[in-house]
Design a protein around this motif. Structure first.
Motif, PDB file in Angstrom:
ATOM      1  N   ASP A   1       0.834  -1.208   0.000  1.00 18.42           N
ATOM      2  CA  ASP A   1       0.000   0.000   0.000  1.00 18.42           C
ATOM      3  C   ASP A   1       0.869   1.259   0.000  1.00 18.42           C
ATOM      4  OD1 ASP A   1      -2.291   1.501   0.196  1.00 18.42           O
ATOM      5  OD2 ASP A   1      -2.870   0.777   2.176  1.00 18.42           O
ATOM      6  N   ASP A   2       0.322   2.358  -0.475  1.00 20.85           N
ATOM      7  CA  ASP A   2       0.994   3.668  -0.416  1.00 20.85           C
ATOM      8  C   ASP A   2       2.399   3.590  -1.001  1.00 20.85           C
ATOM      9  OD1 ASP A   2      -1.285   4.336   0.993  1.00 20.85           O
ATOM     10  OD2 ASP A   2      -0.341   4.117   2.943  1.00 20.85           O
TER      11      ASP A   2
ATOM     12  N   GLU B   1      -4.290   4.298  -6.566  1.00 20.35           N
ATOM     13  CA  GLU B   1      -5.331   4.750  -5.633  1.00 20.35           C
ATOM     14  C   GLU B   1      -5.472   6.266  -5.714  1.00 20.35           C
ATOM     15  OE1 GLU B   1      -4.535   3.520  -1.619  1.00 20.35           O
ATOM     16  OE2 GLU B   1      -2.507   4.293  -1.607  1.00 20.35           O
TER      17      GLU B   1
HETATM   18 MG    MG Z   1      -3.208   3.434   0.312  1.00 24.24          MG
END
Ligand code: MG
Ligand code: C2E
Ligand code: MG
Ligand code: MG
Length: 287
Positions: free
Chosen positions: A187-188, A244
């Protein structure tokens, strides 16, 4: 930062100091009250999950959802995970809360199946403490058994910082999850300091390009190059890539043009309550 505030207060005289002290006490008091309430939140059934759709860019089909926790506080209303997850990580409540998220997400995906919908992947955010628990693998195994979800439909979201400590132990856990057919995503991606050498050793299925790079990917050449580089990196390592924070049609066009596999964001779909998600999917099936 409390120390900095104290320093500023002290150096600017006594009246200011009293002002800062009052303000700080009020804030600390609020935090303590919130933390106190957090201890009862699971028992009082105050959490729920929202599900944000993820699409495959080539087909436009919804291929997954990300589970996002919310706390419906009886007096303060809806509280963002950004305001209570760090607290729960600090006091250890993240373990029972994280287990609840896993259970609920898997159970609700099975409820979708029972409504006649095809299997849908659900991504669950993990905290470092969960991954570090000795019995994490058995918690996952019990969740799969108890809910009956196809392991391939469960994705666990990790962050770069989580996998950079105790690298050898973490690789062992990730390999065990991978052997169980569970999907893993980072993520990220791009906001931490991950070593690209480690990336090769982790059995990761998917990189999630952080929303901070997507925000101006259509106008800022630096963000465009970073996004393109992450897409190329993922594909060269034979892993998928999802963006995202897709908020505008220009973001979507950029990502399609640059071969990104999947996307998620307000322009594609807001996080939805479970019943809303099910209605939307059922309506899409009829169309
Ligand atoms: Mg994220
Ligand atoms: P994240 O995993 O990076 O989740 C994405 C966040 O971006 C979510 O915020 C989502 O609502 C928001 N978002 C989605 N689309 C857009 C968009 O187009 N533009 C913008 N600006 N934002 C968008 P949310 O739900 O407030 O979650 C914040 C963070 O809290 C998550 O970041 C995740 O790190 C953490 N979190 C959420 N649920 C859980 C959970 O069950 N367990 C743990 N450990 N952490 C969680
Ligand atoms: Mg996430
Ligand atoms: Mg984020």
């Amino acid at each position: 930062n409390a120390d900095a505030a104290m320093y500023r207060a002290k150096s600017s005289g006594r009246n200011n100091f009293q002002f800062y002290e009052k303000e700080m006490n009020a804030r600390t008091g609020q935090r303590l009250a919130l933390e106190h309430d957090l201890w009862g939140a699971l028992e009082n059934d105050e959490f729920h999950l929202l599900y944000q759709p993820q699409i495959e860019l080539a087909s436009g089909r919804i291929i997954g959802v990300e589970a996002l926790i919310r706390w419906g506080h009886p007096r303060r209303g809806l509280i963002s995970p950004l305001d209570f997850i760090p607290m729960a990580e600090h006091n250890g409540l993240i373990i029972p809360i994280g287990n609840w998220v896993l259970q609920t997400a898997c159970r609700q995906m099975c409820e979708l199946l029972a409504s006649g919908l095809p299997p849908l992947r659900v991504a669950v955010n993990l905290s470092a403490r969960q991954l570090g628990e000795k019995d994490f693998i058995s918690v996952i195994r019990r969740t799969l058994d108890a809910t009956g979800i196809d392991p391939n439909c469960l994705e666990l979201e990790l962050t770069e910082s989580m996998v950079m400590h105790n690298v050898e132990d973490i690789i062992g856990v990730l390999k065990a999850l991978n052997a169980m057919k569970i999907q893993l995503s980072l993520d990220d991606f791009g906001t931490g300091f991950s070593s690209l050498a480690y990336l090769k050793r982790f059995p990761i299925d998917r990189l999630k390009i952080d929303q901070s790079f997507i925000f101006n990917c259509d106008s800022d050449p630096d963000d465009a190059v970073i996004s393109q580089t992450i897409i190329a990196l993922a594909h060269n390592l034979k892993i998928k890539v999802i963006a995202e924070g897709v908020e505008r049609p220009e973001h979507l066009a950029f990502l399609k043009q640059n071969g990104c596999d999947e996307a998620q964001g307000y322009f594609i779909g807001q996080p939805l309550a479970f019943d809303e998600l099910r209605s939307m999917l059922l309506a899409g099936q009829e169309a």
